[in-house]
Design a protein around this motif. Structure first.
Motif, short mmCIF file in Angstrom:
data_model
loop_
_atom_site.label_atom_id
_atom_site.label_comp_id
_atom_site.label_asym_id
_atom_site.label_seq_id
_atom_site.Cartn_x
_atom_site.Cartn_y
_atom_site.Cartn_z
N LYS A 123 0.83 -1.21 0.00
CA LYS A 123 0.00 0.00 0.00
C LYS A 123 0.87 1.26 0.00
O LYS A 123 1.89 1.32 0.67
CB LYS A 123 -0.92 0.00 1.22
N ASP A 124 0.41 2.24 -0.72
CA ASP A 124 1.05 3.57 -0.80
C ASP A 124 2.41 3.54 -1.48
O ASP A 124 3.10 4.56 -1.51
CB ASP A 124 1.19 4.21 0.59
N ALA A 125 2.81 2.40 -2.02
CA ALA A 125 4.10 2.33 -2.70
C ALA A 125 4.00 2.98 -4.07
O ALA A 125 2.97 2.91 -4.74
CB ALA A 125 4.56 0.89 -2.84
N THR A 126 5.07 3.63 -4.48
CA THR A 126 5.17 4.13 -5.85
C THR A 126 5.72 2.99 -6.71
O THR A 126 6.77 2.41 -6.40
CB THR A 126 6.10 5.35 -5.94
N VAL A 127 5.01 2.67 -7.79
CA VAL A 127 5.37 1.52 -8.62
C VAL A 127 6.16 1.99 -9.83
O VAL A 127 5.71 2.88 -10.58
CB VAL A 127 4.11 0.75 -9.06
N TYR A 128 7.34 1.41 -10.00
CA TYR A 128 8.18 1.70 -11.16
C TYR A 128 8.27 0.44 -12.02
O TYR A 128 8.68 -0.63 -11.53
CB TYR A 128 9.57 2.14 -10.73
N ILE A 129 7.90 0.56 -13.28
CA ILE A 129 7.88 -0.59 -14.18
C ILE A 129 8.84 -0.32 -15.34
O ILE A 129 8.79 0.73 -15.97
CB ILE A 129 6.47 -0.85 -14.73
N THR A 130 9.71 -1.29 -15.60
CA THR A 130 10.65 -1.21 -16.73
C THR A 130 10.42 -2.41 -17.63
O THR A 130 10.32 -3.56 -17.15
CB THR A 130 12.11 -1.20 -16.23
N ILE A 131 10.33 -2.17 -18.94
CA ILE A 131 10.05 -3.23 -19.91
C ILE A 131 11.30 -3.47 -20.76
O ILE A 131 11.91 -2.52 -21.29
CB ILE A 131 8.86 -2.86 -20.81
N TYR A 132 11.68 -4.76 -20.84
CA TYR A 132 12.86 -5.15 -21.61
C TYR A 132 12.45 -6.09 -22.74
O TYR A 132 11.61 -7.00 -22.55
CB TYR A 132 13.87 -5.86 -20.72
N ASN A 133 13.06 -5.89 -23.89
CA ASN A 133 12.81 -6.75 -25.05
C ASN A 133 13.87 -7.84 -25.06
O ASN A 133 15.01 -7.63 -25.45
CB ASN A 133 12.86 -5.92 -26.34
N GLY A 134 13.48 -9.06 -24.60
CA GLY A 134 14.40 -10.17 -24.50
C GLY A 134 14.39 -10.78 -23.10
O GLY A 134 13.72 -10.28 -22.19
N GLU A 135 15.10 -11.90 -22.92
CA GLU A 135 15.18 -12.56 -21.64
C GLU A 135 16.16 -11.83 -20.72
O GLU A 135 17.16 -11.29 -21.18
CB GLU A 135 15.63 -14.01 -21.82
N TYR A 136 15.87 -11.84 -19.41
CA TYR A 136 16.72 -11.09 -18.48
C TYR A 136 18.12 -11.69 -18.39
O TYR A 136 19.07 -11.01 -18.00
CB TYR A 136 16.07 -11.02 -17.09
#
Length: 272
Positions: free
Chosen positions: A237-250
């Motif tokens: 709760k109340d967390a700021t969500v940061y999303i990063t998208i990568y093209n390919g396997e990690y």
């Protein structure tokens, strides 16, 4: 008391005080000497304050080029304590404020009592300091235990959220327009303070045309990202969500193609 404004002469007889020292002043009968006395010819200042004397018998005066001040005047002004001892025909003089041996003993007793109180207060202060140190150690211990417990709980919540994203088709798969197709994602979730970091990897690497189509399809894709963020905030709760998208396997040095941020009110970011 107001000084006389003019100089006056008067003949006086008797013993006069010129210079005073601590101790006793004794005198014997002698032949009277007639002197001319001049009053109100100088100012009398005691501890920086000018004193005005009206009564002739208490006035200082000058006679035979000497300044004379009656002992009774010095008594009244609080300069000295002068006492006449008729039995020995002596004047006993002590500076004002000088303590007797009895007073000295009393002050010494009071000082000793204060020293005892000071020692007791010092011991009390040392005890309080030791107690404060002990309580501080207890607080630090409880904080560590609490942080450890919180850390364990957060780690479990992160694993559960990561499993939810990876196992649920609602979150692990996005169905785009024809020229984008279906995109499968693998998720890695982490947290730092009050920030939740989500990394999304596309194992089946998208072509540049697919990425362009996905960028053009931003309205639907933004809704998908927002659904992911709201699901994450259920656990954090109340967390700021940061999303990063990568093209390919990690595991294979994928290329970053998008960044998003969700603060609970709106989603911001885009596919690059």
């Amino acid at each position: 008391m107001k000084l006389f404004s003019s100089k006056k002469k008067a003949a006086i007889l008797g013993a006069l005080v010129g210079v005073m020292t601590l101790g006793s002043v004794a005198f014997a009968a002698s032949t009277p000497i007639k002197l001319d006395a001049f009053y109100d010819t100088f100012k009398l200042n005691v501890n920086g304050t000018q004193q005005y004397i009206n009564d002739r018998q208490f006035k200082p005066f000058i006679a035979d080029s000497r300044i004379y001040i009656p002992l009774s005047t010095l008594n009244q002004l609080g300069v000295v304590n002068a006492q006449w001892d008729a039995s020995t025909a002596s004047v006993n003089i002590t500076p004002s404020g000088t303590s007797s041996s009895g007073e000295v003993a009393l002050y010494q007793q009071q000082l000793a009592a204060l020293n005892v109180q000071l020692q007791a207060k010092t011991k009390e202060a040392e005890d309080l300091k030791a107690e404060n140190t002990r309580l501080g150690a207890e607080v630090d211990k409880l904080k560590k235990e609490n942080n450890s417990s919180s850390s364990t709980s957060d780690s479990r919540a992160l694993r559960d959220l990561e499993d939810t994203f990876n196992r649920s088709r609602t979150f692990s798969r996005y169905s785009g327009p024809t020229n984008v197709g279906t995109i499968d994602f693998e998720f890695r979730v982490d947290a730092y303070r009050n920030d939740l970091e989500i990394e999304m990897y596309i194992p089946k690497t998208l072509t540049s045309s697919q990425i362009t189509a996905l960028k053009d399809d931003f309205r639907y894709f933004d809704e998908y990202i927002e659904d992911l963020s709201e699901e994450a905030r259920k656990s954090f709760k109340d967390a700021t969500v940061y999303i990063t998208i990568y093209n390919g396997e990690y595991r294979n040095s994928p290329t970053k193609i998008g960044d998003y941020t969700y603060d609970g009110r709106r989603i911001s970011g885009r596919i690059n």
